[in-house]
Enzyme design. Structure first.
Site, PDB file in Angstrom:
ATOM      1  N   CYS A  14       0.672   0.770  10.531  1.00 32.96           N
ATOM      2  CA  CYS A  14       0.344   0.147   9.255  1.00 32.96           C
ATOM      3  C   CYS A  14      -0.835   0.932   8.716  1.00 32.96           C
ATOM      4  CB  CYS A  14       0.086  -1.351   9.404  1.00 32.96           C
ATOM      5  SG  CYS A  14      -1.171  -1.762  10.618  1.00 32.96           S
TER       6      CYS A  14
ATOM      7  N   CYS B 164      12.517   7.941   2.176  1.00 35.46           N
ATOM      8  CA  CYS B 164      11.847   9.237   2.024  1.00 35.46           C
ATOM      9  C   CYS B 164      12.660  10.274   2.793  1.00 35.46           C
ATOM     10  CB  CYS B 164      10.440   9.150   2.614  1.00 35.46           C
ATOM     11  SG  CYS B 164       9.619  10.763   2.732  1.00 35.46           S
TER      12      CYS B 164
ATOM     13  N   SER C 199      17.552  -6.410  11.946  1.00 40.50           N
ATOM     14  CA  SER C 199      18.879  -5.871  12.267  1.00 40.50           C
ATOM     15  C   SER C 199      19.151  -4.603  11.465  1.00 40.50           C
ATOM     16  CB  SER C 199      19.987  -6.883  11.973  1.00 40.50           C
ATOM     17  OG  SER C 199      19.654  -8.111  12.516  1.00 40.50           O
TER      18      SER C 199
ATOM     19  N   GLN D 231      -3.952  -1.947  13.514  1.00 38.44           N
ATOM     20  CA  GLN D 231      -4.650  -2.940  14.335  1.00 38.44           C
ATOM     21  C   GLN D 231      -3.901  -4.257  14.404  1.00 38.44           C
ATOM     22  OE1 GLN D 231      -8.630  -2.817  12.757  1.00 38.44           O
ATOM     23  NE2 GLN D 231      -9.196  -1.162  14.129  1.00 38.44           N
ATOM     24  N   VAL D 232      -3.300  -4.661  13.303  1.00 34.86           N
ATOM     25  CA  VAL D 232      -2.637  -5.962  13.313  1.00 34.86           C
ATOM     26  C   VAL D 232      -1.134  -5.826  13.051  1.00 34.86           C
ATOM     27  CG1 VAL D 232      -2.557  -8.277  12.316  1.00 34.86           C
ATOM     28  CG2 VAL D 232      -4.767  -7.121  12.625  1.00 34.86           C
ATOM     29  N   ARG D 233      -0.789  -5.385  11.832  1.00 32.35           N
ATOM     30  CA  ARG D 233       0.625  -5.419  11.461  1.00 32.35           C
ATOM     31  C   ARG D 233       1.470  -4.465  12.303  1.00 32.35           C
ATOM     32  NH1 ARG D 233      -0.274  -4.392   5.210  1.00 32.35           N
ATOM     33  NH2 ARG D 233      -1.833  -3.059   6.178  1.00 32.35           N
TER      34      ARG D 233
ATOM     35  N   GLU E  59       0.819  -1.226   0.000  1.00 33.07           N
ATOM     36  CA  GLU E  59       0.000   0.000   0.000  1.00 33.07           C
ATOM     37  C   GLU E  59       0.845   1.265   0.000  1.00 33.07           C
ATOM     38  OE1 GLU E  59      -0.162  -2.511   2.483  1.00 33.07           O
ATOM     39  OE2 GLU E  59      -1.884  -1.936   3.711  1.00 33.07           O
TER      40      GLU E  59
ATOM     41  N   LYS F 233      14.539  -8.303   8.385  1.00 35.32           N
ATOM     42  CA  LYS F 233      15.269  -7.038   8.255  1.00 35.32           C
ATOM     43  C   LYS F 233      15.426  -6.318   9.586  1.00 35.32           C
ATOM     44  CE  LYS F 233      14.342  -6.394   3.448  1.00 35.32           C
ATOM     45  NZ  LYS F 233      13.466  -5.826   2.435  1.00 35.32           N
TER      46      LYS F 233
ATOM     47  N   HIS G  53       2.544   8.237   2.136  1.00 38.32           N
ATOM     48  CA  HIS G  53       3.124   7.875   3.434  1.00 38.32           C
ATOM     49  C   HIS G  53       3.356   9.135   4.257  1.00 38.32           C
ATOM     50  CE1 HIS G  53       6.238   8.372   0.329  1.00 38.32           C
ATOM     51  NE2 HIS G  53       6.826   9.113   1.250  1.00 38.32           N
TER      52      HIS G  53
END
Ligand SMILES: [Zn+2]
Length: 130
Positions: free
Chosen positions: A70, A125, A54, A74-76, A31, A52, A37
């Site tokens: 995310c 970014c 580290s 709620q989840v990720r 997404e 990833k 973002h």
């Protein structure tokens, strides 16, 4: 050491996000490339987050506060935040990370409240716009 995950709202984050000690970590997957973002956020997709982790710790050197999100947080977002907190506990090494936060309502809530969204395609970014 950061063991507990707390939430931060978009209005709390907005004035803080330019501070040099804060890193915003976007764990959305594809997404990010079409929804925009938060300017200056780092991208660590949840699908490859563990591999990833580290790199992430290297990337946030000098930051003591990490804000995960995310799409909806709620989840990720919370899952990756906990995964990092657990990893830091196991690492038994001082990374300087003190606070691990999750952005309430995620990117979608941020955008829905009319907060600035960056649509650059720079990796990472640079966060200068908006
Ligand atoms: Zn950008």
């Amino acid at each position: 050491m950061a063991q507990t995950i707390s939430y931060i709202t978009g209005s709390q984050l907005l004035p803080l996000k330019r501070l040099p000690n804060i890193a915003i970590i976007d764990v959305r997957d594809d997404e990010r490339s079409y929804d925009g973002h938060i300017a200056g956020s780092l991208h660590y997709a949840s699908g490859t987050f563990t591999d990833k982790i580290s790199n992430l710790i290297q990337d946030v050197k000098g930051k003591d506060t990490l804000v995960f999100h995310c799409a909806l947080s709620q989840v990720r977002g919370p899952t990756c935040a906990r995964r990092l907190a657990y990893h830091l506990e196991e690492l038994k090494e001082d990374t300087g990370i003190k606070n691990i936060l999750v952005l309430e309502r995620g990117f979608n809530g941020w955008e829905a409240s009319g907060r600035p969204v960056c649509r650059c395609t720079d990796i990472p970014c640079k966060g200068e716009s908006a």
